[in-house]
Enzyme design. Structure first.
Site, short mmCIF file in Angstrom:
data_model
loop_
_atom_site.label_atom_id
_atom_site.label_comp_id
_atom_site.label_asym_id
_atom_site.label_seq_id
_atom_site.Cartn_x
_atom_site.Cartn_y
_atom_site.Cartn_z
N SER A 221 -74.21 19.12 41.94
CA SER A 221 -74.75 20.19 42.78
C SER A 221 -75.63 19.68 43.92
O SER A 221 -76.60 20.34 44.31
CB SER A 221 -75.51 21.23 41.93
N LYS B 93 -61.84 16.80 44.26
CA LYS B 93 -61.24 17.26 42.98
C LYS B 93 -59.84 17.81 43.24
O LYS B 93 -59.15 17.34 44.15
CB LYS B 93 -62.16 18.26 42.29
N HIS C 92 -65.21 9.98 35.60
CA HIS C 92 -65.81 11.27 35.92
C HIS C 92 -65.87 12.11 34.65
O HIS C 92 -64.95 12.06 33.82
CB HIS C 92 -65.01 11.99 37.01
N ASN D 39 -66.03 14.19 46.68
CA ASN D 39 -65.02 14.27 45.63
C ASN D 39 -64.38 15.65 45.73
O ASN D 39 -64.98 16.64 45.31
CB ASN D 39 -65.71 14.06 44.26
N GLY E 112 -71.17 21.20 39.36
CA GLY E 112 -70.52 22.47 39.66
C GLY E 112 -71.30 23.69 39.22
O GLY E 112 -70.78 24.81 39.21
N GLU F 218 -74.28 11.26 37.12
CA GLU F 218 -73.92 12.66 37.26
C GLU F 218 -74.19 13.38 35.94
O GLU F 218 -73.34 13.36 35.03
CB GLU F 218 -72.43 12.80 37.61
N GLU G 156 -65.30 15.10 34.11
CA GLU G 156 -64.15 16.00 33.91
C GLU G 156 -62.98 15.24 33.29
O GLU G 156 -62.24 15.79 32.48
CB GLU G 156 -63.76 16.65 35.25
P1 PGA Z 1 -70.56 19.15 42.43
O1 PGA Z 1 -69.60 18.00 41.83
O2 PGA Z 1 -71.20 18.59 43.66
O3 PGA Z 1 -69.62 20.30 42.75
O4 PGA Z 1 -71.54 19.49 41.38
C1 PGA Z 1 -70.03 16.67 41.80
C2 PGA Z 1 -68.99 15.83 41.10
O5 PGA Z 1 -68.38 16.30 40.14
O6 PGA Z 1 -68.77 14.67 41.47
#
Ligand code: PGA
Length: 255
Positions: A214, A11, A97, A9, A175, A169, A99
């Site tokens: 992460s 982003k 997601h 992903n 992140g 998640e 976010e």
């Molecule tokens: P990350 O993001 O691996 O940077 O923690 C995962 C995601 O948001 O799908």
């Protein structure tokens, strides 16, 4: 043999040149690898989908998008339809997601509409669910997951369930550089599998459950080995070709 999907992903990262370069790197890695049994997917920003679709055409590298609208066309300024994504070679679409839930106020009702529209079109939704740290600390993790799953999967038939990918998640792990522990992932994934089997029957045993938050080349070994983990949704580490390639290599041990 377990199903495995390694999904990047990206982003809101990469301009078109950076995106092509990163896609080329992953393609080069896949080409030079003896065997990659996992499905490998990259989800770049919308503007990079079409040029990348030209690069991945005829290869095993899959292309996904990070969002979509549930209507096929019309007066929805700024939105992108599933049909438009189809013309860009997209097979998977990330929805729900955290976010998008947090920064764009996406409700479970909206996520459900997107999910049903994606299934109708014959694409694969990657439905993200997960609890915040407050929700975990107050002992509400499984209340949150069951509320999200019930609402987001409303109207899905037992026949359709296998066409959905679910990404667990935990919001607090995204992140942050701190992934969930093996024990937490085992517990959550077992719980999600059980929930799905109770709701949809045996077919739910075939649903791919991804872990995200992460996930990187250092913890992939431990996390991808877990029985009910069928791959990862990877943010930060998917932007580094070497790290993403390393995770694909590690996944090969567990397919
Ligand atoms: P990350 O993001 O691996 O940077 O923690 C995962 C995601 O948001 O799908």
């Amino acid at each position: 043999m377990k199903k495995m999907l390694i999904a990047g992903n990206w982003k809101m990262n990469t301009n078109v040149f950076e995106a092509e370069k990163l896609a080329q790197y992953i393609l080069g890695f896949l080409k030079s690898s003896d065997e990659v049994s996992s499905k490998v997917l990259i989800c770049p920003p919308f503007t990079n989908l079409y040029p990348i679709s030209k690069l991945v055409d005829g290869t095993s590298l899959l292309l996904g998008s990070q969002n979509c609208h549930f209507e096929q066309k019309g007066a929805f300024t700024g939105e992108i339809s599933i049909e438009m994504l189809d013309y860009c070679g997209v097979s998977h679409i990330i929805i729900g997601h955290s976010e998008r839930r947090a920064y764009f106020d996406e409700s479970d009702e909206l996520i459900n509409k997107k999910l049903l529209a994606i299934l109708d079109f014959g694409k694969t939704p990657i439905l993200c669910i997960g609890e915040t740290l407050d929700e975990r600390n107050s002992g509400n993790t499984f209340n949150v997951l069951s509320k999200q799953l019930n609402a987001d999967l409303e109207g899905v038939s037992a026949e359709a369930i296998e066409n959905i990918v679910i990404a667990y998640e935990p919001v607090w792990a995204i992140g942050t550089g701190v992934s969930a522990t093996t024990e937490q992932v085992v517990e959550a994934h077992n719980w999600i599998r059980q929930f799905l089997v109770e709701k949809f029957g045996e077919a739910a045993k075939g649903v791919a459950l991804l872990y995200g938050g992460s996930l990187n080349e250092k913890n992939a070994n431990e996390l991808l080995a877990i029985e009910n983990v069928n791959g990862g949704l990877i943010g930060g580490a998917s932007l580094k070709g070497e790290s993403f390639a390393e995770i694909i290599k590690i996944a090969q041990k567990y397919v």
